[in-house]
Design an enzyme around this catalytic site. Structure first.
Site, PDB file in Angstrom:
ATOM      1  N   GLN A 177       0.658  -0.933   0.241  1.00  0.00           N
ATOM      2  CA  GLN A 177      -0.174  -0.082   0.061  1.00  0.00           C
ATOM      3  C   GLN A 177       0.929   1.213   0.044  1.00  0.00           C
ATOM      4  OE1 GLN A 177      -3.502  -0.675   3.006  1.00  0.00           O
ATOM      5  NE2 GLN A 177      -1.659  -2.277   3.491  1.00  0.00           N
ATOM      6  N   ASN A 178       2.094   1.006   0.126  1.00  0.00           N
ATOM      7  CA  ASN A 178       2.954   2.279   0.408  1.00  0.00           C
ATOM      8  C   ASN A 178       3.433   2.934  -1.002  1.00  0.00           C
ATOM      9  OD1 ASN A 178       2.970   1.373   2.796  1.00  0.00           O
ATOM     10  ND2 ASN A 178       5.290   0.448   2.652  1.00  0.00           N
ATOM     11  N   HIS A 197      -1.881   1.311  -4.212  1.00  0.00           N
ATOM     12  CA  HIS A 197      -2.355   2.838  -4.045  1.00  0.00           C
ATOM     13  C   HIS A 197      -1.417   3.714  -5.062  1.00  0.00           C
ATOM     14  CE1 HIS A 197      -3.966   1.736   0.231  1.00  0.00           C
ATOM     15  NE2 HIS A 197      -4.648   1.401  -0.828  1.00  0.00           N
ATOM     16  N   CYS A 205      -0.454  15.405 -15.277  1.00  0.00           N
ATOM     17  CA  CYS A 205      -0.881  16.371 -15.316  1.00  0.00           C
ATOM     18  C   CYS A 205      -2.616  16.195 -15.432  1.00  0.00           C
ATOM     19  CB  CYS A 205      -0.422  17.226 -16.496  1.00  0.00           C
ATOM     20  SG  CYS A 205      -1.711  18.600 -16.804  1.00  0.00           S
ATOM     21  N   GLY A 300       3.186  -4.776   8.822  1.00  0.00           N
ATOM     22  CA  GLY A 300       3.454  -3.316   8.984  1.00  0.00           C
ATOM     23  C   GLY A 300       2.066  -2.569   8.407  1.00  0.00           C
ATOM     24  N   THR A 301       0.996  -3.195   8.737  1.00  0.00           N
ATOM     25  CA  THR A 301      -0.339  -2.510   8.230  1.00  0.00           C
ATOM     26  C   THR A 301      -1.479  -2.674   9.061  1.00  0.00           C
ATOM     27  OG1 THR A 301      -1.978  -2.293   6.607  1.00  0.00           O
ATOM     28  CG2 THR A 301      -0.871  -4.621   6.744  1.00  0.00           C
ATOM     29  N   SER A 325       3.323  -7.160  12.887  1.00  0.00           N
ATOM     30  CA  SER A 325       3.074  -5.838  13.111  1.00  0.00           C
ATOM     31  C   SER A 325       3.186  -5.259  14.628  1.00  0.00           C
ATOM     32  CB  SER A 325       1.773  -5.049  12.606  1.00  0.00           C
ATOM     33  OG  SER A 325       1.808  -3.729  12.400  1.00  0.00           O
ATOM     34  N   ARG A 326       3.047  -3.934  14.906  1.00  0.00           N
ATOM     35  CA  ARG A 326       3.136  -3.546  16.284  1.00  0.00           C
ATOM     36  C   ARG A 326       1.998  -3.791  17.133  1.00  0.00           C
ATOM     37  NH1 ARG A 326       6.476   1.887  15.369  1.00  0.00           N
ATOM     38  NH2 ARG A 326       8.752   1.166  15.782  1.00  0.00           N
TER      39      ARG A 326
HETATM   40  P1  OAD Z   1      -1.200   2.609   9.015  1.00  0.00           P
HETATM   41  O1  OAD Z   1      -0.446   3.835   9.626  1.00  0.00           O
HETATM   42  O2  OAD Z   1      -2.539   2.435   9.291  1.00  0.00           O
HETATM   43  O3  OAD Z   1      -0.678   1.278   9.761  1.00  0.00           O
HETATM   44  C1  OAD Z   1       0.602   1.029   9.812  1.00  0.00           C
HETATM   45  C2  OAD Z   1       0.698   0.029  10.950  1.00  0.00           C
HETATM   46  O4  OAD Z   1       2.075  -0.440  11.136  1.00  0.00           O
HETATM   47  C3  OAD Z   1       0.360   0.453  12.383  1.00  0.00           C
HETATM   48  O5  OAD Z   1      -0.802  -0.590  12.866  1.00  0.00           O
HETATM   49  C4  OAD Z   1       1.629   0.462  13.181  1.00  0.00           C
HETATM   50  O6  OAD Z   1       1.631  -0.018  14.624  1.00  0.00           O
HETATM   51  C5  OAD Z   1       2.478  -0.399  12.566  1.00  0.00           C
HETATM   52  N1  OAD Z   1       4.105  -0.190  12.618  1.00  0.00           N
HETATM   53  C6  OAD Z   1       4.482   1.117  12.203  1.00  0.00           C
HETATM   54  N2  OAD Z   1       5.880   0.991  12.436  1.00  0.00           N
HETATM   55  C7  OAD Z   1       6.148  -0.269  12.724  1.00  0.00           C
HETATM   56  C8  OAD Z   1       7.390  -1.179  12.719  1.00  0.00           C
HETATM   57  N3  OAD Z   1       8.578  -0.399  12.797  1.00  0.00           N
HETATM   58  N4  OAD Z   1       7.006  -2.411  12.834  1.00  0.00           N
HETATM   59  C9  OAD Z   1       6.233  -2.952  12.881  1.00  0.00           C
HETATM   60  N5  OAD Z   1       4.771  -2.467  12.650  1.00  0.00           N
HETATM   61  C10 OAD Z   1       4.836  -1.266  12.624  1.00  0.00           C
HETATM   62  O7  OAD Z   1      -0.599   2.446   7.472  1.00  0.00           O
HETATM   63  P2  OAD Z   1      -1.427   1.464   6.361  1.00  0.00           P
HETATM   64  O8  OAD Z   1      -1.730   0.121   7.084  1.00  0.00           O
HETATM   65  O9  OAD Z   1      -0.184   1.307   5.361  1.00  0.00           O
HETATM   66  O10 OAD Z   1      -3.465   5.383   1.822  1.00  0.00           O
HETATM   67  O11 OAD Z   1      -2.472   2.304   5.706  1.00  0.00           O
HETATM   68  C11 OAD Z   1      -3.132   1.958   4.505  1.00  0.00           C
HETATM   69  C12 OAD Z   1      -3.511   3.214   3.750  1.00  0.00           C
HETATM   70  O12 OAD Z   1      -4.091   4.198   4.480  1.00  0.00           O
HETATM   71  C13 OAD Z   1      -2.251   4.018   3.286  1.00  0.00           C
HETATM   72  O13 OAD Z   1      -1.708   3.459   2.045  1.00  0.00           O
HETATM   73  C14 OAD Z   1      -2.715   5.404   2.907  1.00  0.00           C
HETATM   74  C15 OAD Z   1      -3.627   5.607   4.011  1.00  0.00           C
HETATM   75  O14 OAD Z   1      -4.693   6.240   3.802  1.00  0.00           O
HETATM   76  C16 OAD Z   1      -3.044   6.077   0.725  1.00  0.00           C
HETATM   77  O15 OAD Z   1      -1.774   6.710   0.665  1.00  0.00           O
HETATM   78  C17 OAD Z   1      -3.977   6.485  -0.600  1.00  0.00           C
END
Ligand code: OAD
Length: 382
Positions: A177-178, A197, A205, A300-301, A325-326
């Site tokens: 998703q990154n 994403h 543009c 990590g999501t 994940s954390r």
């Molecule tokens: P989130 O910020 O929702 O979730 C990241 C998860 O990773 C959290 O639960 C943290 O606890 C965990 N985390 C952070 N650092 C960590 C580490 N070093 N080791 C283990 N776990 C860790 O991010 P996403 O799930 O990626 O959309 O969010 C999904 C989408 O929401 C993104 O792609 C973005 C956002 O809206 C767009 O950019 C369009």
């Protein structure tokens, strides 16, 4: 009503039998049943007639009833090591947590991106990525975007771990998703990677739809300016000015809506904003991969954004699923094992236990020393 009892009855009676027992025979309120299951309804829902919750309850019961059950042979860390060692086609789902060790903030953690948007007065932090708002006023996104522009930071141990899977020939696909495109730096091949994403790799543009490499707009973004399409700017400068109209009103298109004027010639990174369709590549690929995968690693999501968040529940129930994940995964998921902690550390432990430490360490070293060439060089490391 106790949740455990409700769940037992749901498993025993199925959704229809459950409804008959609790709504027809016992005459319970639907909202009370939802509440007992832990479903939170907003406070002003008190005023809504109870029967209006029936379809919500039906959907909830169907989903809970069809949930996968944990596999009896994948319970411990050692079991994960075994299935990882035996896997031939691994799906890896990743989120912002795999890049935080490189200094890139995630979205929903305490100090994540969404906790730092107060000054923009958004009604929902996700509006930062709302396509309608972007068209009306791209300055909000670009003001914040300085922080998101990818820099040459190398890649994390988790990116390297996924690369090890690829090098061993067992990475079926990485669904990330990154938007930071660090997977490319780590050398994940295009056909192994779905950037669900989009990413900063390219930009388009909004007016003439010409695409450029993403890095072309990075200096403008970093300087705090809204990047503009050079072709559209030139056309705008050469256009005849109509009497009584300000230059800004120029356009040779039918629509003169305010939002179109605001976003005229604005370059947008090819990130999929909320309100935009995901690339069809995602759907086509996951429908194929779900039938081939023999292991799912979710790393990590927070699994809060569909359709990526739906992948675990789309998989055949016999495929082992591991969550790294954390924070624990939401209640709507049943992973066989959740390995909670810093993902770089967890994958190091896994790599060590499976016997891949040397390959991982080599890749991590390359990523730290000369990030720009690491991807290229690491193809030599096996
Ligand atoms: P989130 O910020 O929702 O979730 C990241 C998860 O990773 C959290 O639960 C943290 O606890 C965990 N985390 C952070 N650092 C960590 C580490 N070093 N080791 C283990 N776990 C860790 O991010 P996403 O799930 O990626 O959309 O969010 C999904 C989408 O929401 C993104 O792609 C973005 C956002 O809206 C767009 O950019 C369009």
């Amino acid at each position: 009503m106790r949740e455990a009892e409700l769940r037992r009855d749901l498993g025993r009676l199925g959704p229809q039998g459950f409804l008959e027992k609790y709504l027809v025979d016992a005459d319970h309120l639907i909202r009370d049943i939802l509440h007992a299951f832990g479903v939170k309804l907003p406070p002003d829902f008190d005023k809504v007639q109870d029967i209006n919750f029936l379809s919500l309850l039906r959907i909830y019961l169907a989903r809970e009833f069809n949930k996968r059950e944990k596999l009896s042979h994948v319970i411990t860390f050692d079991d994960v090591v075994t299935v990882l060692g035996q896997a031939r086609k691994v799906i890896v789902i990743t989120g912002a947590g795999i890049s935080t060790s490189l200094g890139i903030p995630d979205f929903r953690s305490e100090n994540g991106i969404y906790s730092r948007l107060e000054k923009y007065h958004l009604s929902d932090p996700q509006e930062l990525f709302d396509i309608h708002l972007f068209r009306q006023d791209p300055s909000i996104f670009y003001d914040f975007c300085k922080e998101l522009v990818p820099e040459d930071r190398g890649y994390s141990a988790t990116h390297a771990f996924i690369r090890v899977l690829q090098d061993r020939g067992i990475l079926l696909r990485q669904y990330t998703q990154n938007i930071d495109d660090i997977e490319s730096t780590a050398g994940i091949l295009d056909d192994k990677l779905i950037q669900c994403h989009g990413s900063f790799k390219t930009a388009t543009c909004l007016t003439c739809h010409r695409q450029s490499p993403g890095h072309v707009i990075f200096p403008e973004i970093k300087a705090g300016r809204i990047p503009k399409c050079q072709t559209c700017l030139k056309l705008q400068d050469n256009a005849p000015k109509r009497k009584g109209k300000k230059k800004l009103d120029w356009d040779d298109q039918d629509s003169d809506s305010e939002s179109e004027m605001m976003s005229h010639g604005v370059m947008k990174p090819d990130i999929t904003f909320f309100g935009e369709q995901l690339d069809t590549k995602f759907k086509d690929q996951i429908l194929q991969d779900r039938n081939e995968a023999d292991l799912v690693l979710c790393i990590g999501t927070s699994l809060r954004v569909a359709p990526v968040a739906e992948i675990p529940n789309m998989m055949p129930k016999s495929v082992p699923q591991v969550f790294i994940s954390r924070e624990p995964a939401g209640k709507e998921y049943v992973f066989d094992v959740e390995l909670l902690g810093a993902c770089d550390e967890v994958v190091r432990q896994l790599a060590h236990a499976v016997g891949w430490s040397a390959a991982l360490d080599d890749l991590v070293k390359l990523g730290k020393s000369t990030p720009a060439v690491a991807a290229q060089k690491s193809s030599e490391v096996k």
